[in-house]
Every structure is written in C-alpha cells, then in structure tokens.
Design a protein around this motif. Structure first.
Motif: not given
Length: 167
Positions: A26-33, A97-106
């Motif tokens: 919840y403190n990832l920049p993408s989550f906050i944005k 999702f954490f950035p490393d796991f985005e765009g992989k269908g999870f």
C-alpha cells in the motif's frame, strides 16, 4: 474463511499476519497514485487497517480481501478482493500487485477466480470496479473481466473522479 487455488496462485484471506505485506504493497508509488494513500506508515497502522477494514467484512460476509501467493515461489505477490463500500450499491472488485508481477496474468487469474467464488459460494451476480482515468492497465483488465464502463463517480470525502464499471 478458506484458501482458494488456481493453477499458479493461492488466494488467502487477509489477516493480521499480513501487516508487513500490506504496509509494503500500500506504500508503492503506483498504489498511492492509482488507488490512494491509505496512510499506513507503521506495522501498527497496517494491523489497525486490517482489523478495522478487512476483518469485519470477512467476518460479516464471508469474503473480502485476499493475499495472492505465488505457488512456485511461495511468495506474496499482490492482493485481490471484493469489497462492500458505503455509497456504492454494487460490491467492487479490486487488485494490486508488486511491479515484478504485473503484466504476467496473475491479476487476471486471481480476479477471475475470486469472481467465480463470490458468484457460486455467495450468490453474487453483479460486481463493479473503479479506476482512475490514467490507469489504462487496470481499465484493460477490468474490461477483460467482463465489466463495462458505466459512468464517472466521486467517493464522499474525495475529489477524484473515477471510472465506474459493472457487469
């Protein structure tokens, strides 16, 4: 509440043991944005958030927010949930999702599974989803899940207009 499994994932109901995980997610920049600042700054903040926001819904309705665990890695990679919110008539599905796991269908795999669970186990035919105008990847995923854009909404005590989808 029980765990659910897909081919690659385990969906585990969120609990207090997940405080460090939600603090980080919840403190990832993408989550906050894209989702918003939940003001979680300490593990205690995260524990309180789980206790006050997630657990009451899980106890009352039997479903809520799930931690997504990658089976092969045995690692928490994101979260998916169906939420009942004040001011929104139709429960909404959300994911992060954490950035490393985005765009992989999870996210798709977890969300499709959760949609089927709330339909078959809880009789929930209708779901909604909301996202910001600039969050194109979430818009694509929401549409791939079978939800269609209906209107723009603004939550009470907020000023950001969100895209509202429903199936």
């Amino acid at each position: 509440m029980k765990n659910y499994e897909t081919e690659r994932l385990i969906l585990k109901p969120a609990d207090l043991e997940d405080a460090d995980f939600f603090l980080e997610l919840y403190n990832l920049p993408s989550f906050i944005k894209h989702i918003g600042d939940r003001n979680l700054r300490t593990k205690e903040d995260a524990e309180n958030y789980i206790s006050n926001r997630f657990l009451p819904q899980i106890e009352k309705l039997g479903f809520g927010n799930y931690v997504v665990i990658h089976k092969e890695l045995n690692e928490k990679i994101g979260a998916v949930g169906v939420f009942v919110r004040e001011g929104i008539d139709v429960p909404d599905i959300g994911f992060s999702f954490f950035p490393d796991f985005e765009g992989k269908g999870f996210a798709y795999e977890a969300a499709v599974n959760l949609m089927e669970i709330v339909k078959t186990e809880f009789g929930m035919e209708k779901l909604s989803a909301m996202t910001s105008d600039e969050n194109l990847s979430s818009q694509r995923l929401i549409e791939r899940l079978g939800l269609q854009f209906k209107k723009y909404v603004i939550f009470p005590d907020d000023n950001e207009e969100l895209r509202y989808y429903e199936n």
